[in-house]
Structures are given as C-alpha cells and as structure tokens.
Scaffold this motif. Structure first.
Motif, PDB file in Angstrom:
ATOM      1  N   ALA A 131       0.866  -1.178   0.000  1.00  0.00           N
ATOM      2  CA  ALA A 131       0.000   0.000   0.000  1.00  0.00           C
ATOM      3  C   ALA A 131       0.901   1.225   0.000  1.00  0.00           C
ATOM      4  O   ALA A 131       1.881   1.286   0.739  1.00  0.00           O
ATOM      5  CB  ALA A 131      -0.903  -0.005   1.222  1.00  0.00           C
ATOM      6  N   GLU A 133       1.221   5.772  -1.007  1.00  0.00           N
ATOM      7  CA  GLU A 133       0.551   7.068  -1.004  1.00  0.00           C
ATOM      8  C   GLU A 133       1.143   7.922  -2.107  1.00  0.00           C
ATOM      9  O   GLU A 133       2.360   8.017  -2.263  1.00  0.00           O
ATOM     10  CB  GLU A 133       0.758   7.745   0.355  1.00  0.00           C
ATOM     11  N   SER A 134       0.279   8.520  -2.929  1.00  0.00           N
ATOM     12  CA  SER A 134       0.725   9.437  -3.978  1.00  0.00           C
ATOM     13  C   SER A 134       0.162  10.818  -3.694  1.00  0.00           C
ATOM     14  O   SER A 134      -0.586  11.005  -2.724  1.00  0.00           O
ATOM     15  CB  SER A 134       0.241   8.948  -5.352  1.00  0.00           C
ATOM     16  N   GLY A 137      -3.570  10.578  -3.546  1.00  0.00           N
ATOM     17  CA  GLY A 137      -4.219   9.687  -2.598  1.00  0.00           C
ATOM     18  C   GLY A 137      -3.556   8.318  -2.548  1.00  0.00           C
ATOM     19  O   GLY A 137      -2.463   8.119  -3.079  1.00  0.00           O
ATOM     20  N   PRO A 138      -4.245   7.344  -1.927  1.00  0.00           N
ATOM     21  CA  PRO A 138      -3.664   6.007  -1.769  1.00  0.00           C
ATOM     22  C   PRO A 138      -3.514   5.266  -3.103  1.00  0.00           C
ATOM     23  O   PRO A 138      -4.327   5.456  -4.016  1.00  0.00           O
ATOM     24  CB  PRO A 138      -4.654   5.282  -0.849  1.00  0.00           C
ATOM     25  N   ASN A 140      -1.897   1.316  -4.887  1.00  0.00           N
ATOM     26  CA  ASN A 140      -1.372  -0.038  -4.715  1.00  0.00           C
ATOM     27  C   ASN A 140      -0.101  -0.138  -5.543  1.00  0.00           C
ATOM     28  O   ASN A 140      -0.071   0.304  -6.696  1.00  0.00           O
ATOM     29  CB  ASN A 140      -2.377  -1.079  -5.189  1.00  0.00           C
TER      30      ASN A 140
END
Length: 197
Positions: A131, A133-134, A137-138, A140
């Motif tokens: 998981a 974070e960009s 937002g989150p 994969n």
C-alpha cells in the motif's frame, strides 16, 4: 596474382562493389555479436560472452584490414560506417527475439489490483504488493521479477486488469531467492506477499 584474378572478377567491380559489400556485412556481424556479448555479460553469462568476443574480434580484424588496404576508396568507409549502424539495429532485434535475462516490473495503480494479483498467483509469479501514497491519494504498488520472455503477457495482464496503471520495466543483473541486484549494483529484498511465488 591478385584477388580479382583469383576470383575472376573485374578489378573495379571488386574494389568498388564486392569489397565494400563484404565490409558492410562483416560489420553487421561483428557489431551484432558485440551487442549480444554485452547483454550476456550483464546477465552474468561469462563463458558464452567470451566465445562471442573471440568471433567479434576476428570479424572486426578482417573488416579493418580491408579498410586499410583500400584507404583511397570512399565506398569502403561508407560500407564500414553503414555496417556498424545496421549491426546495432540487427543486434537489438536479435536480442529482443531471444529475450535474454530478467526484468523487474513495477505497477502503481489507484484502483485495486486484485485481478492482477490473481494473475500473478495463477502464473506462479513471485510478487510483492504494498500500500502506498501518492499526491492524489492512496495507491497499490506491485513488484514482480520475471524472465524477459514473459514480459509481453505480463504487460497485457496489466492493461487488462488495471489499464490506467503506471508501470515501469527495468533489467536486473542477478536474481536469487528473495534478493534482486539491479544494473547499478543496488540490492534489495523481495518479500512474497499475498501468497505469490
């Protein structure tokens, strides 16, 4: 007796057509071999790379000796340079067909990657799912190390299950159980998560 008499060919035809053509094809061969040799060296196949180096040098010596014997002939210089350029192209085409070595594929997707993970499981691929974070937002993040010959079907699966995903492909020099060493010599652990192997 000179070469044109031995081969029963007109001297001008020999000097301005036959020899440049031979130089052209010799350069294609030696540069193609050079391209493959470098790729094999980067993949740790030292014995095959050594043998290819012998043939590469032998062909190059024949080509360069003809250049020196025909220094006043501009056709031989053009043939030499053209053969070099074409040899790079041919070597890359051969290498693509052979699909030598391993690559690491990194996939970053904002959408769930369940379909892609199932694909990796079905194909018994080792993978890591994280998981992340960009800025938006989150996300994969998936990593997998595969043979280059399997790259096409892997990219097709990415486009099928996560068509909006960002993916990168990078060659790796060595792959061992749980460790990947890339072309720059950086080492990192690969953990098998989600049941992937």
């Amino acid at each position: 007796m000179n070469l044109s008499e031995i081969l029963d060919i007109d001297a001008d035809l020999l000097n301005y057509v036959v020899i440049p053509a031979l130089i052209f094809f010799a350069r294609i061969c030696d540069v193609s071999i050079n391209t493959l040799r470098i790729i094999l060296m980067l993949n740790g196949r030292k014995y095959v790379a050594t043998i290819l180096g012998f043939f590469e040098a032998s062909i190059w010596l024949v080509a360069i000796s003809q250049i020196f014997q025909n220094l006043g002939n501009w056709q031989t210089a053009i043939a030499y340079a053209s053969g070099y350029a074409m040899g790079i192209f041919v070597g890359m085409m051969i290498e693509e067909r052979l699909a030598i070595g391993n690559v690491v594929v990194r996939v970053i997707t904002a959408k769930p990657a369940d379909g892609l993970i199932e694909f990796f499981k079905e194909k018994n691929r080792r993978f890591t799912s994280l998981a992340g974070e960009s800025g938006d937002g989150p996300v994969n993040v998936l990593f997998t190390v595969i043979k280059r010959e399997k790259l096409g079907e892997t990219l097709e699966a990415i486009k099928k299950y996560n068509p909006q995903a960002l993916y990168t492909v990078e060659g790796v020099k060595k792959v061992s159980d749980g460790e990947v060493v890339d072309d720059r010599g950086f080492s990192r652990r690969i953990f098998r998560l989600g049941g992937g192997r």
